[in-house]
Design an enzyme around this catalytic site. Sequence first.
Site, PDB file in Angstrom:
ATOM      1  N   SER A  14      62.795  61.023  25.403  1.00  0.00           N
ATOM      2  CA  SER A  14      61.178  60.974  25.622  1.00  0.00           C
ATOM      3  C   SER A  14      60.668  62.302  26.081  1.00  0.00           C
ATOM      4  CB  SER A  14      60.896  60.130  27.003  1.00  0.00           C
ATOM      5  OG  SER A  14      61.637  60.456  28.319  1.00  0.00           O
ATOM      6  N   ASP A 178      71.302  77.575  19.296  1.00  0.00           N
ATOM      7  CA  ASP A 178      70.400  78.957  19.666  1.00  0.00           C
ATOM      8  C   ASP A 178      69.422  78.887  18.523  1.00  0.00           C
ATOM      9  OD1 ASP A 178      69.414  81.273  19.572  1.00  0.00           O
ATOM     10  OD2 ASP A 178      70.963  82.184  20.940  1.00  0.00           O
ATOM     11  N   HIS A 179      68.300  78.478  18.772  1.00  0.00           N
ATOM     12  CA  HIS A 179      67.053  78.280  17.869  1.00  0.00           C
ATOM     13  C   HIS A 179      66.883  79.485  17.127  1.00  0.00           C
ATOM     14  CE1 HIS A 179      63.978  79.310  20.682  1.00  0.00           C
ATOM     15  NE2 HIS A 179      63.313  79.528  19.806  1.00  0.00           N
ATOM     16  N   GLU A 217      56.622  88.041  24.873  1.00  0.00           N
ATOM     17  CA  GLU A 217      55.772  86.645  24.925  1.00  0.00           C
ATOM     18  C   GLU A 217      54.477  86.926  25.414  1.00  0.00           C
ATOM     19  OE1 GLU A 217      57.919  82.940  24.843  1.00  0.00           O
ATOM     20  OE2 GLU A 217      59.341  83.914  26.288  1.00  0.00           O
ATOM     21  N   HIS A 241      69.663  84.264  22.859  1.00  0.00           N
ATOM     22  CA  HIS A 241      68.740  84.810  21.615  1.00  0.00           C
ATOM     23  C   HIS A 241      68.955  86.196  21.307  1.00  0.00           C
ATOM     24  CE1 HIS A 241      66.947  80.893  22.219  1.00  0.00           C
ATOM     25  NE2 HIS A 241      66.078  81.461  23.002  1.00  0.00           N
TER      26      HIS A 241
HETATM   27  C1  BG6 Z   1      63.176  79.404  24.579  1.00  0.00           C
HETATM   28  C2  BG6 Z   1      63.092  80.102  26.064  1.00  0.00           C
HETATM   29  O1  BG6 Z   1      64.483  79.586  24.474  1.00  0.00           O
HETATM   30  O2  BG6 Z   1      62.724  80.245  23.733  1.00  0.00           O
HETATM   31  C3  BG6 Z   1      61.635  80.216  26.240  1.00  0.00           C
HETATM   32  O3  BG6 Z   1      63.470  79.026  26.770  1.00  0.00           O
HETATM   33  C4  BG6 Z   1      61.006  81.050  25.495  1.00  0.00           C
HETATM   34  O4  BG6 Z   1      61.254  80.470  27.528  1.00  0.00           O
HETATM   35  C5  BG6 Z   1      61.279  80.542  23.783  1.00  0.00           C
HETATM   36  O5  BG6 Z   1      59.546  80.961  25.347  1.00  0.00           O
HETATM   37  C6  BG6 Z   1      60.759  81.705  22.940  1.00  0.00           C
HETATM   38  O6  BG6 Z   1      61.047  81.385  21.303  1.00  0.00           O
HETATM   39  P1  BG6 Z   1      60.462  81.708  20.162  1.00  0.00           P
HETATM   40  O7  BG6 Z   1      60.731  80.830  19.153  1.00  0.00           O
HETATM   41  O8  BG6 Z   1      59.046  81.130  20.446  1.00  0.00           O
HETATM   42  O9  BG6 Z   1      60.415  83.190  20.243  1.00  0.00           O
END
Ligand code: BG6
Length: 482
Positions: A14, A178-179, A217, A241
């Site tokens: 959810s 880790d996206h 950011e 990251h």
């Molecule tokens: C996440 C963090 O892993 O990555 C966030 O927890 C961050 O704090 C985000 O904003 C940033 O990801 P991206 O893909 O928007 O650069």
Amino acid sequence: MNNIPVVMIIFGGSGDLAHRKLYPALFNLYEKGLIKDNFAVIGTARRPWSHEYLRGQVVQAISESNEHYDEQAAANFASHFYYQSHDVTDIDHYIALKKLAEDLDEKYHAQGNRIFYMAMAPRFFGTIASHINDQHLVGSGFNRLVVEKPFGHDLASAEELNKIIQGSFDEENVYRIDHYLGKEMVLDITPFRVTNPLVRNSWNAEVIQNIQVTVGESLGVGTRGGYYDTSGALRDMVQNHIFQIITLLAMPEPKKLTSQDIHQAKKDLLDSLEIPTKKDVEEHFVRGQYEAGKDNPAYLEEDQVDPNSNTETYTAGMVKFKRGPIAGVPIYYRTGKELKEKVTRIDIVLKQVENSYGTTEPNVLTIIVDPSKEIIFTINGKKVSGSGLREELLKFNYSQAELDKIPDGYERLIHDILVGDNTNFTHWAELKQYWKFIDAIEAAWSELNKEGKKPATYKPGSFGPASANNIFENPTDKWIYR
Ligand code: BG6
């Protein structure tokens, strides 16, 4: 694409991550045929939702991510979703979950394949993993565990969590997400580095002066103050990251492009990671907190943040390796909230060369990961009129048609989990080294706290605290992107 039979259990069904990322990504894979008739998804969380309510949420998540979605396809897709209200500490719920998974396995002919996805508060990861084990939730086919970050809070807690997980899953079946490893330009680093002779032969300390990784950011911590205050920029962004980007930049070329060889190359590099001393931290690392701005409260005034917090919303630092093609080259990073803009870029700064034209600005090779996806190389040429030199740009970017085809990071990584390819996931050997580095900085900062030294502050919309301009080993070096 081949249709993969599977029952997927999402812990945190959810939640925000499932809604924004996982459901839209799964839908795209459904539309591409990777999951088709033989899959079911069980969403679990504490809330007392019904199957129907979850299905409605899934369709809504799809419509929010893509306004041109196919309504009929979305409804068919959502019909594969089931909800189970679940308290992660209650054994009875795992028994019910096991039964539901088995029933759905039979109904959808999922061949005993299971994916367990931990998409909820990290403090529950260990409990869930141990109950998957002691309540025998694993199926008779493949069993894969997906773990969101953060994996632990420091090395000791990460080791503890890992031990519990190993009770049910081999390392090769643990997918630590880790996206950033699903981002197109991050995946482009290795081919870019190793296939062009000019780039490849320049990837060394003789040619490269330093490397700079910037992840900015423009937003603050928003509603995540509670989580963020226990984490900070170092754990939230650098530990995962930024370190993965740095690893790809500095690792030796893998022998082959197999998952095993790539993880081996990363391990070989990371075993030579230099762990900073307190003196290093004082000289080459900076932490900061954002001040109040026009549209934002100061970090210390954010909701759920301790007003005396020393947690950093910005950090910059230096990484070095003893081995690998760029051993000894300083790699600087910086990241923060409430900065000038949302941007992820890598600047590879080349050495200035003595030449008969005199000194020029250092040439830079830039990889922009987000928001645009570009590679830019500065070179020098003669001015068209008059004498002297000017800087020129060689630029690569994708066509719109290609950009449209680039999948979201989550879609790419979930695809890999479904097909069993763990190349672009964080291996334990990597994670362990990252934590050693982070722990050393945290320890030094906690000493500094005791000495009454607080994080610096910075203005929203800036590039962070001014002290970040003085972290360079070579005093004439500077941030390229300003
Ligand atoms: C996440 C963090 O892993 O990555 C966030 O927890 C961050 O704090 C985000 O904003 C940033 O990801 P991206 O893909 O928007 O650069």
